[in-house]
Design a protein around this motif. Structure first.
Motif, PDB file in Angstrom:
ATOM      1  N   UNK A 122       0.807  -1.218   0.000  1.00  0.00           N
ATOM      2  CA  UNK A 122       0.000   0.000   0.000  1.00  0.00           C
ATOM      3  C   UNK A 122       0.842   1.271   0.000  1.00  0.00           C
ATOM      4  N   UNK A 123       0.212   2.378  -0.389  1.00  0.00           N
ATOM      5  CA  UNK A 123       0.913   3.663  -0.453  1.00  0.00           C
ATOM      6  C   UNK A 123       0.254   4.623   0.524  1.00  0.00           C
ATOM      7  N   UNK A 124       1.007   5.624   0.952  1.00  0.00           N
ATOM      8  CA  UNK A 124       0.371   6.647   1.781  1.00  0.00           C
ATOM      9  C   UNK A 124       0.374   7.967   1.031  1.00  0.00           C
ATOM     10  N   UNK A 125      -0.689   8.728   1.225  1.00  0.00           N
ATOM     11  CA  UNK A 125      -0.851  10.026   0.585  1.00  0.00           C
ATOM     12  C   UNK A 125      -1.071  11.050   1.692  1.00  0.00           C
ATOM     13  N   UNK A 126      -0.407  12.173   1.593  1.00  0.00           N
ATOM     14  CA  UNK A 126      -0.599  13.218   2.597  1.00  0.00           C
ATOM     15  C   UNK A 126      -1.646  14.211   2.121  1.00  0.00           C
ATOM     16  N   UNK A 127      -2.470  14.715   3.045  1.00  0.00           N
ATOM     17  CA  UNK A 127      -3.345  15.820   2.656  1.00  0.00           C
ATOM     18  C   UNK A 127      -2.485  17.059   2.388  1.00  0.00           C
TER      19      UNK A 127
ATOM     20  N   UNK B  41      -1.693  -8.214   0.548  1.00  0.00           N
ATOM     21  CA  UNK B  41      -2.489  -7.871   1.731  1.00  0.00           C
ATOM     22  C   UNK B  41      -1.738  -6.950   2.682  1.00  0.00           C
ATOM     23  N   UNK B  42      -2.328  -6.794   3.864  1.00  0.00           N
ATOM     24  CA  UNK B  42      -1.846  -5.832   4.852  1.00  0.00           C
ATOM     25  C   UNK B  42      -0.381  -6.042   5.254  1.00  0.00           C
ATOM     26  N   UNK B  43       0.092  -7.292   5.219  1.00  0.00           N
ATOM     27  CA  UNK B  43       1.453  -7.572   5.667  1.00  0.00           C
ATOM     28  C   UNK B  43       2.437  -7.746   4.503  1.00  0.00           C
ATOM     29  N   UNK B  44       2.065  -7.290   3.300  1.00  0.00           N
ATOM     30  CA  UNK B  44       2.883  -7.550   2.113  1.00  0.00           C
ATOM     31  C   UNK B  44       4.325  -7.074   2.285  1.00  0.00           C
ATOM     32  N   UNK B  45       4.520  -5.895   2.872  1.00  0.00           N
ATOM     33  CA  UNK B  45       5.881  -5.358   2.983  1.00  0.00           C
ATOM     34  C   UNK B  45       6.724  -6.213   3.933  1.00  0.00           C
ATOM     35  N   UNK B  46       6.107  -6.655   5.037  1.00  0.00           N
ATOM     36  CA  UNK B  46       6.836  -7.490   5.993  1.00  0.00           C
ATOM     37  C   UNK B  46       7.175  -8.835   5.351  1.00  0.00           C
ATOM     38  N   UNK B 233       0.196  -2.653   7.404  1.00  0.00           N
ATOM     39  CA  UNK B 233      -0.116  -1.423   6.670  1.00  0.00           C
ATOM     40  C   UNK B 233      -1.144  -0.563   7.398  1.00  0.00           C
ATOM     41  N   UNK B 234      -1.742  -1.058   8.503  1.00  0.00           N
ATOM     42  CA  UNK B 234      -2.702  -0.235   9.251  1.00  0.00           C
ATOM     43  C   UNK B 234      -2.004   0.816  10.113  1.00  0.00           C
ATOM     44  N   UNK B 235      -0.717   0.574  10.407  1.00  0.00           N
ATOM     45  CA  UNK B 235       0.029   1.451  11.308  1.00  0.00           C
ATOM     46  C   UNK B 235       0.044   2.906  10.878  1.00  0.00           C
ATOM     47  N   UNK B 236       0.469   3.130   9.645  1.00  0.00           N
ATOM     48  CA  UNK B 236       0.647   4.520   9.198  1.00  0.00           C
ATOM     49  C   UNK B 236      -0.697   5.260   9.125  1.00  0.00           C
ATOM     50  N   UNK B 237      -1.749   4.671   8.531  1.00  0.00           N
ATOM     51  CA  UNK B 237      -3.038   5.371   8.564  1.00  0.00           C
ATOM     52  C   UNK B 237      -3.501   5.659   9.997  1.00  0.00           C
ATOM     53  N   UNK B 238      -3.278   4.711  10.926  1.00  0.00           N
ATOM     54  CA  UNK B 238      -3.689   4.979  12.307  1.00  0.00           C
ATOM     55  C   UNK B 238      -2.981   6.211  12.853  1.00  0.00           C
ATOM     56  N   UNK B 239      -1.657   6.230  12.691  1.00  0.00           N
ATOM     57  CA  UNK B 239      -0.893   7.353  13.252  1.00  0.00           C
ATOM     58  C   UNK B 239      -1.312   8.668  12.614  1.00  0.00           C
ATOM     59  N   UNK B 240      -1.479   8.647  11.290  1.00  0.00           N
ATOM     60  CA  UNK B 240      -1.857   9.889  10.604  1.00  0.00           C
ATOM     61  C   UNK B 240      -3.206  10.384  11.090  1.00  0.00           C
ATOM     62  N   UNK B 261      10.189  -0.689   7.485  1.00  0.00           N
ATOM     63  CA  UNK B 261       9.505  -0.315   6.240  1.00  0.00           C
ATOM     64  C   UNK B 261       8.325   0.624   6.497  1.00  0.00           C
ATOM     65  N   UNK B 262       7.581   0.376   7.585  1.00  0.00           N
ATOM     66  CA  UNK B 262       6.430   1.238   7.846  1.00  0.00           C
ATOM     67  C   UNK B 262       6.861   2.584   8.419  1.00  0.00           C
ATOM     68  N   UNK B 263       7.964   2.597   9.171  1.00  0.00           N
ATOM     69  CA  UNK B 263       8.462   3.870   9.679  1.00  0.00           C
ATOM     70  C   UNK B 263       8.969   4.710   8.505  1.00  0.00           C
ATOM     71  N   UNK B 264       9.646   4.034   7.593  1.00  0.00           N
ATOM     72  CA  UNK B 264      10.137   4.771   6.420  1.00  0.00           C
ATOM     73  C   UNK B 264       8.972   5.286   5.570  1.00  0.00           C
ATOM     74  N   UNK B 265       7.949   4.454   5.420  1.00  0.00           N
ATOM     75  CA  UNK B 265       6.793   4.853   4.611  1.00  0.00           C
ATOM     76  C   UNK B 265       6.100   6.079   5.217  1.00  0.00           C
ATOM     77  N   UNK B 266       5.888   6.053   6.529  1.00  0.00           N
ATOM     78  CA  UNK B 266       5.195   7.172   7.177  1.00  0.00           C
ATOM     79  C   UNK B 266       6.095   8.376   7.390  1.00  0.00           C
ATOM     80  N   UNK B 267       7.390   8.131   7.519  1.00  0.00           N
ATOM     81  CA  UNK B 267       8.339   9.212   7.728  1.00  0.00           C
ATOM     82  C   UNK B 267       8.534   9.543   9.199  1.00  0.00           C
ATOM     83  N   UNK B 268       9.687  10.143   9.491  1.00  0.00           N
ATOM     84  CA  UNK B 268      10.057  10.410  10.886  1.00  0.00           C
ATOM     85  C   UNK B 268       9.122  11.429  11.528  1.00  0.00           C
ATOM     86  N   UNK B 269       8.553  12.317  10.713  1.00  0.00           N
ATOM     87  CA  UNK B 269       7.672  13.327  11.288  1.00  0.00           C
ATOM     88  C   UNK B 269       6.453  12.671  11.956  1.00  0.00           C
ATOM     89  N   UNK B 270       5.911  11.655  11.275  1.00  0.00           N
ATOM     90  CA  UNK B 270       4.758  10.933  11.813  1.00  0.00           C
ATOM     91  C   UNK B 270       5.170  10.051  12.995  1.00  0.00           C
TER      92      UNK B 270
END
Lengths: 294, 405
Positions: A122-127, B41-46, B233-240, B261-270
């Protein structure tokens, strides 16, 4: 003691409005296509997913959320034109099962295609920056982006209403959904109208996907999940009824949100329970006309 | 005579030529290891990371001449994160591909399904992701090994650390399946002993990352700490979403496990300042020679550092190989006995061992904190290792508690 639950309930209700907004955008497109063309479009969720992915790619190219917000639904809608013109059109006049099977197959192909193009992860998109903050509404902090989603949904609904009620094309669409044969007899080329309606419905699914991306993330299966909810809403609202789609979409958003508050485990199930009850009391849905779905 | 002599010689010669060839072909048949995992699915990256770890193990083994002179062949199959598909793929691997062993499974409920198949077919199975049941009655078996940490160990560690460092009032958001439920139950059980209060918990369906309807309720409860068991993959949407509702400012957030991988995807700011546990991260290369060797080999081959679960995949394959070498056999029971008898091993990050009663691997784990955007080192240096919890059988349930006494 009572003021805290009341505040929490207000917050919950407001959150439900955004869920409902996405539901409405999905259900209106489905209902429009079904009402006019009696096509049960199983690929609707996949166009929602495609909207989110296309917006992601367009943001990469244009570096602008706003450009993606406008362009992605147009791209997806154009794809809808092609699907109607070259695939679905061949099946008019045949059993309603045929377009259903076609769009079902199409939805599977699109999910796998999206994985090929954008990857299985999956990908993430920022607002956009301007909408990233939260605003204090008095009873809760609410993300500005979600307020924006409510505003966009409202604007789209008003535009669609004006289009259907105040333009001559809208008039033909409404007439065509009542009696296609009669409209044809009056010399109207309904093929072009159907093409247009299918494109509009698909573009709205695309728009819903673009809007959902920054809230929920973008992944290939996202459409598979929402299509079921959307069908439930169309059935509850009454197949083919636009007012029904709007009312049922918003009500379902609220029901899901409030159920999440009181009994989170039931939140997944509740819409099906509501559907069962509505169908028992009003078999053709809240706003449905008896016989239309047969 | 001449003709008969020729025939005899020829036949004898041919059989000498042919028969050893048959023997050789049999013994040179590869050792086949089936590896079902959720590549979609949700765990594809892992799963992709775990696959790379297993691939590296296979190539290192084959570069050294394989096991018992035979090549190692790892066959990966996508289980789509569905128990039914996991069971089907495992059955096909055993019946059609004739695999000798099975390693894999990523998600407690799919592991169970795989385990049913390997038990029925009498194949050794090394399960490589978190689950409490897999090493307990009635699911476990003498052929079922568990390489990964489990929710009991993870949540006891998180609760102990978090109650001391972050606060006493907790709320748990958890994916409504085995892993989420087990972590919540473990936390609820240990919280009173630590002086912590569980204000409430919120289940959501795994892989449906829409949390907005849950957030106002959590906000109203005013917890000190939010334990986000929102895996994959639920981690980053939850945090955001939590951040967009202002929750990260009001409470500390902790996750059971951190993934690069999920920390990199969401970025350090998140992710900044979010704590979590792990059994491995590439930063360990700075202090552990074994980890340094592993991280270097992985990075050289895949052009990026390993994430945590690659280690499970790598170690799982290496343990099968070690067992086969020890047993001098590919018979599952013989290999399982050999592993239990020689229970210590160290493939990539320090000593681990199998506990005899439940075939559970015990290993060190670490507490990580995500760095601020300014502190991130290079493209991948997101984690500060802030604590180590040494391998300890007491962190898990006892054999008696697992029904295995």
């Amino acid at each position: 003691m009572l003021d805290i639950p009341l505040q929490a309930l207000a917050a919950q209700a407001f959150t439900g409005l955004v869920l409902g907004g996405i539901f409405v955008l999905m259900a209106i497109g489905l209902s429009l296509i079904f009402g006019l063309m009696t096509v049960v479009n199983f690929a609707h969720g996949s166009f929602y997913m495609l909207g989110a992915y296309v917006a992601f790619s367009l943001m990469g190219v244009t570096k602008s959320f706003w450009a993606a917000l406008v362009l992605a639904p147009l791209v997806v809608g154009a794809l809808g034109f092609l699907v109607e013109r070259f695939l679905i059109r061949r099946l008019y006049g045949r059993s309603p099962d045929d377009p259903l099977l076609l769009t079902f197959g199409l939805s599977l192909a699109m999910v796998e295609g999206a994985k090929l193009v954008w990857g299985k992860i999956g990908l993430t998109v920022d607002p956009p920056r301007q909408l990233a903050a939260a605003v204090n509404l008095g009873f809760m902090n609410f993300p500005v982006y979600r307020l924006f989603v409510i505003a966009v949904t409202a604007a789209v609904l008003v535009s669609l209403w004006l289009f259907l009620e105040k333009t001559s094309v809208g008039l033909v669409i409404r007439a065509g959904s009542r009696d296609a044969l009669m409209v044809r007899a009056l010399g109207v080329d309904l093929n072009r109208i159907w093409l247009l309606v299918f494109g509009i419905g698909i573009a709205m699914a695309g728009l819903a996907g673009v809007l959902a991306g920054p809230m929920r993330g973008v992944y290939a299966e996202m459409g598979v999940e929402i299509i079921i909810d959307s069908f439930v809403i169309v059935v509850v609202g009454g197949m083919g009824s636009l007012a029904g789609a709007i009312v049922a979409g918003l009500v379902m958003g609220e029901i899901v949100s409030l159920t999440t508050f009181f009994a989170p485990r039931l939140a997944e199930l509740i819409i099906f329970i509501v559907m069962a009850i509505v169908l028992l009391v009003r078999p053709s849905g809240l706003f449905g006309e008896a016989g239309l779905a047969e | 005579m001449h003709r008969r002599q020729f025939l005899t010689t020829a036949t004898a010669g041919a059989s000498i030529l042919v028969f050893p060839a048959v023997l050789r072909a049999q013994s040179k048949d590869p050792v086949r290891i089936g590896f079902p995992l959720p590549l979609t699915g949700t765990f594809a990256a892992i799963a992709a990371d775990m696959q790379r770890g297993a691939q590296l193990a296979m190539e290192e083994l084959n570069a050294k001449g394989g096991v018992m002179g035979r090549k190692v062949d790892v066959m990966f199959r996508d289980d789509e994160l569905k128990p039914a598909v996991g069971a089907q793929r495992t059955k096909e691997l055993i019946e059609n591909q004739k695999v000798d062993f099975v390693v894999g499974g990523l998600a407690a409920h799919v592991q169970m399904a795989i385990n049913e198949q390997t038990k029925a077919a009498g194949r050794l199975y090394i399960s490589v992701s978190q689950s409490d049941e897999i090493s307990a009655k009635p699911d476990t078996s003498p052929l079922t090994f568990h390489e990964a940490l489990n929710p009991t160990i993870t949540s006891r560690t998180i609760a102990t650390f978090g109650t001391k460092e972050l606060g006493k009032k907790w709320w748990i958001v958890y994916a409504d399946y085995a892993f989420g439920k087990q972590n919540t139950a473990v936390f609820a059980a240990i919280a009173p002993k630590l002086g912590a209060t569980l204000l409430g918990s919120t289940p959501y369906p795994l892989g449906k990352p829409e949390f907005s309807a849950h957030l106002p309720k959590i906000q109203a409860a005013k917890p000190d700490v939010i334990y986000a068991v929102t895996p994959g993959a639920d981690n980053v949407p939850f945090l955001k979403q939590a951040i967009s509702f202002g929750l990260k400012k009001e409470a500390k957030i902790i996750v059971p496990l951190h993934f690069l991988d999920y920390v990199k995807e969401g970025g350090a700011e998140v992710w900044q300042d979010i704590f979590g546990a792990t059994h491995f991260c590439h930063e360990l290369a700075e202090t552990l020679p074994q980890a340094k060797r592993y991280v270097e080999a992985y990075t050289k081959k895949f052009n990026r550092p390993p994430d945590a679960y690659s280690g499970y995949g790598y170690s799982g394959i290496m343990e099968v190989a070690r067992g086969v070498e020890l047993a001098k056999s590919t018979d599952s029971n013989t290999v399982a006995n050999a592993l239990r008898k020689n229970r210590e091993y160290d493939h990539y990050k320090g000593k681990q061992w199998w506990r005899a009663c439940d075939n559970k691997s015990f290993q060190d784990l670490w507490i990580l904190k995500v760095r601020s955007p300014q502190q991130v080192k290079g493209e991948w240096g997101f984690f500060d290792v802030v604590g180590k919890v040494a391998a300890n059988e007491e962190l898990d349930r006892t054999c008696a508690e697992k029904g295995l006494a």
